[in-house]
Design an enzyme around this catalytic site. Structure first.
Site, PDB file in Angstrom:
ATOM      1  N   ASP A 201       0.839  -1.191   0.000  1.00 32.63           N
ATOM      2  CA  ASP A 201       0.000   0.000   0.000  1.00 32.63           C
ATOM      3  C   ASP A 201       0.879   1.247   0.000  1.00 32.63           C
ATOM      4  O   ASP A 201       1.575   1.531   0.976  1.00 32.63           O
ATOM      5  CB  ASP A 201      -0.898  -0.015   1.236  1.00 32.63           C
ATOM      6  CG  ASP A 201      -1.957   1.069   1.205  1.00 32.63           C
ATOM      7  OD1 ASP A 201      -1.948   1.887   0.270  1.00 32.63           O
ATOM      8  OD2 ASP A 201      -2.794   1.097   2.125  1.00 32.63           O
ATOM      9  N   HIS A 203      -0.456   4.124  -0.109  1.00 34.28           N
ATOM     10  CA  HIS A 203      -1.273   4.955   0.780  1.00 34.28           C
ATOM     11  C   HIS A 203      -1.391   6.401   0.325  1.00 34.28           C
ATOM     12  O   HIS A 203      -1.701   7.294   1.116  1.00 34.28           O
ATOM     13  CB  HIS A 203      -0.714   4.895   2.204  1.00 34.28           C
ATOM     14  CG  HIS A 203      -1.778   4.898   3.261  1.00 34.28           C
ATOM     15  ND1 HIS A 203      -2.007   5.978   4.085  1.00 34.28           N
ATOM     16  CD2 HIS A 203      -2.673   3.945   3.621  1.00 34.28           C
ATOM     17  CE1 HIS A 203      -2.988   5.704   4.917  1.00 34.28           C
ATOM     18  NE2 HIS A 203      -3.423   4.467   4.660  1.00 34.28           N
ATOM     19  N   GLU A 227      -1.027  -0.753  -4.246  1.00 31.37           N
ATOM     20  CA  GLU A 227      -2.253  -0.038  -3.908  1.00 31.37           C
ATOM     21  C   GLU A 227      -2.023   1.461  -3.825  1.00 31.37           C
ATOM     22  O   GLU A 227      -1.057   1.916  -3.208  1.00 31.37           O
ATOM     23  CB  GLU A 227      -2.792  -0.544  -2.564  1.00 31.37           C
ATOM     24  CG  GLU A 227      -4.045   0.180  -2.085  1.00 31.37           C
ATOM     25  CD  GLU A 227      -4.629  -0.448  -0.840  1.00 31.37           C
ATOM     26  OE1 GLU A 227      -5.241   0.297  -0.046  1.00 31.37           O
ATOM     27  OE2 GLU A 227      -4.473  -1.670  -0.644  1.00 31.37           O
ATOM     28  N   GLU A 253     -10.039   3.496  -2.785  1.00 33.37           N
ATOM     29  CA  GLU A 253     -10.553   3.695  -1.434  1.00 33.37           C
ATOM     30  C   GLU A 253     -10.962   5.134  -1.150  1.00 33.37           C
ATOM     31  O   GLU A 253     -11.772   5.385  -0.271  1.00 33.37           O
ATOM     32  CB  GLU A 253      -9.527   3.240  -0.397  1.00 33.37           C
ATOM     33  CG  GLU A 253      -8.287   4.107  -0.300  1.00 33.37           C
ATOM     34  CD  GLU A 253      -7.286   3.554   0.692  1.00 33.37           C
ATOM     35  OE1 GLU A 253      -7.243   4.065   1.825  1.00 33.37           O
ATOM     36  OE2 GLU A 253      -6.549   2.613   0.337  1.00 33.37           O
ATOM     37  N   HIS A 303     -12.022  -2.242  -0.250  1.00 32.70           N
ATOM     38  CA  HIS A 303     -11.255  -1.672   0.854  1.00 32.70           C
ATOM     39  C   HIS A 303     -12.076  -1.804   2.126  1.00 32.70           C
ATOM     40  O   HIS A 303     -13.264  -1.502   2.133  1.00 32.70           O
ATOM     41  CB  HIS A 303     -10.993  -0.192   0.536  1.00 32.70           C
ATOM     42  CG  HIS A 303     -10.233   0.549   1.574  1.00 32.70           C
ATOM     43  ND1 HIS A 303     -10.822   1.450   2.438  1.00 32.70           N
ATOM     44  CD2 HIS A 303      -8.907   0.555   1.883  1.00 32.70           C
ATOM     45  CE1 HIS A 303      -9.903   1.983   3.218  1.00 32.70           C
ATOM     46  NE2 HIS A 303      -8.734   1.461   2.905  1.00 32.70           N
TER      47      HIS A 303
END
Length: 402
Positions: A201, A203, A227, A253, A303
């Protein structure tokens, strides 16, 4: 008699209307919605936006003025009423508030008819669901990350993990920072072996100038996916990034409307969609997004670093989506550890969520398939929670995405 009952409900006669609702702010960082009908049927939803729980709570209270008194069985009508009759629509707060209401109404509908929600969505296409869980926090060392990943693999039945790919990064960071991220992934891969999937991730904390370099350094260790390699405002760059890696790219997400996902799919730049059922308007919209993705042969991996109601809502759509890949779970996530309450703390039927060889069975109880422990919920709500976003800065003091 059953057919007659269903006819009356469908025709609007003898409708079981929404009578009341309650909201519960509980640790570690969740908001639960309890909706009750005139006949006493209770449905649960999770209308939350991490770091903005009180904001979403107020939004739910405002929206419920348009829901109380409505026929609870008209889930789609209420969704459209909340989304289209208001002058402003979309965005994280409104869509998160709508999501919890939608989830609770589906729960009521399933319980009223005595069937699981996935049965109402067309019926399950699989009997079990591949799951993954988190390991590691934000700034752990390669050794710490490897030890935790190995512990998770040895002590749980999960076969797929996800961890943060890197700590905070500047717009243009040093080679040492990139190499440190690669060293951490290398250590984890060596610890768990080749058969464990490891999602990475980014993020949204990696800026576009560093994304390509980071992906190149991480790819040799066979990530399951990358991700959010860039924040959603840079989604147009995903097609360019896809050309430099063989690793599937996942995102979604921080996207909130069906239209946003439509536009992303039309770019043909991602392999895995990660809509959040508590941020996209609930089960109804998650199903729509899944069907859109299916048409583009894009996988669905919702998610879900949130609570049990959000997870159960995801599982209902996962069960009926032929393009479902795997499902995130917040079991053991660092937020839960910090808050002292793990995923199933407020759930009575914990055994229904057991993981076997990486899979969770499709839930079979009516509604969303979970039995909430109301006593625990009410007790925890007395204290609430104070969870807030991290507030990160770079070395020079510049605010940055965490």
């Amino acid at each position: 008699l059953k057919l007659q009952f269903l006819y009356f409900i469908g025709s609007g006669n003898m409708a079981d209307c929404v009578k009341s609702y309650e909201l519960f702010k509980v640790a570690p960082r969740w908001l639960f919605l309890r909706v009750q009908t005139a006949s006493g049927v209770v449905g649960w939803g999770e209308p939350n936006l991490e770091g903005f729980t009180d904001t979403v709570r107020t939004c739910v209270e405002e929206l419920m003025r348009s829901v109380v008194g409505e026929d609870a069985s008209r889930v789609q009508y209420i969704l459209q009423k909340l989304y289209r009759q208001k002058f402003y629509s979309g965005g994280p707060v409104l869509m998160s508030a709508i999501a919890g209401i939608d989830q609770a109404l589906w729960d009521i509908k399933g319980k009223t008819l005595g069937v699981p929600v996935h049965s109402l969505l067309g019926g399950h296409v699989r009997t079990k669901l591949l799951m993954y869980r988190w390991c590691g926090g934000d700034d752990n060392t390669p050794q710490e990350a490897a030890e935790e990943a190995l512990h998770v693999v040895r002590t749980s039945n999960f076969k797929q993990l996800k961890m943060n790919a890197t700590p905070r990064m500047a717009y243009v960071d040093s080679l040492a920072t990139v190499k440190a991220a690669a060293a951490r992934m290398k250590a984890v891969r060596e610890a768990v072996g080749p058969d464990i999937g490891i999602g990475l991730d980014f993020h949204g904390r990696v800026k576009l100038p560093m994304a390509k370099r980071l992906m190149k350094e991480l790819e040799p260790y066979d990530p399951l996916f990358f991700e959010e390699p860039v924040v959603k405002g840079q989604n147009k760059s995903l097609k360019d990034l896809a050309h430099v890696t063989h690793v599937p790219i996942a995102t979604g997400e921080r996207m909130h409307t069906v239209e946003e996902f439509r536009d992303l799919l039309e770019d043909r730049s991602v392999n895995i969609l990660q809509p959040d059922v508590s941020h996209v308007g609930g089960i109804s919209n998650l199903l729509t997004i899944s069907r859109l993705a299916e048409a583009y042969e894009v996988s669905l991996a919702p998610h879900c670093p949130l609570g049990p109601i959000a997870l159960a809502s995801c599982l209902a759509v996962d069960a009926v989506s032929v393009n479902f890949a795997f499902q995130e779970s917040s079991i053991g996530i660092h937020y839960n550890v910090e808050g002292g309450k793990d995923l199933l703390h407020y759930v009575k039927n914990k055994e229904d969520f057991d993981i076997t060889n990486g899979f969770m069975p499709v839930l079979t109880k009516p509604g969303l398939g979970l039995v909430m422990d109301e006593d625990k919920v009410r007790e925890a709500a007395r204290e609430g929670h104070t969870w807030a976003d991290r507030e990160w800065t770079l070395e020079d003091g510049t605010p940055t995405t965490w």
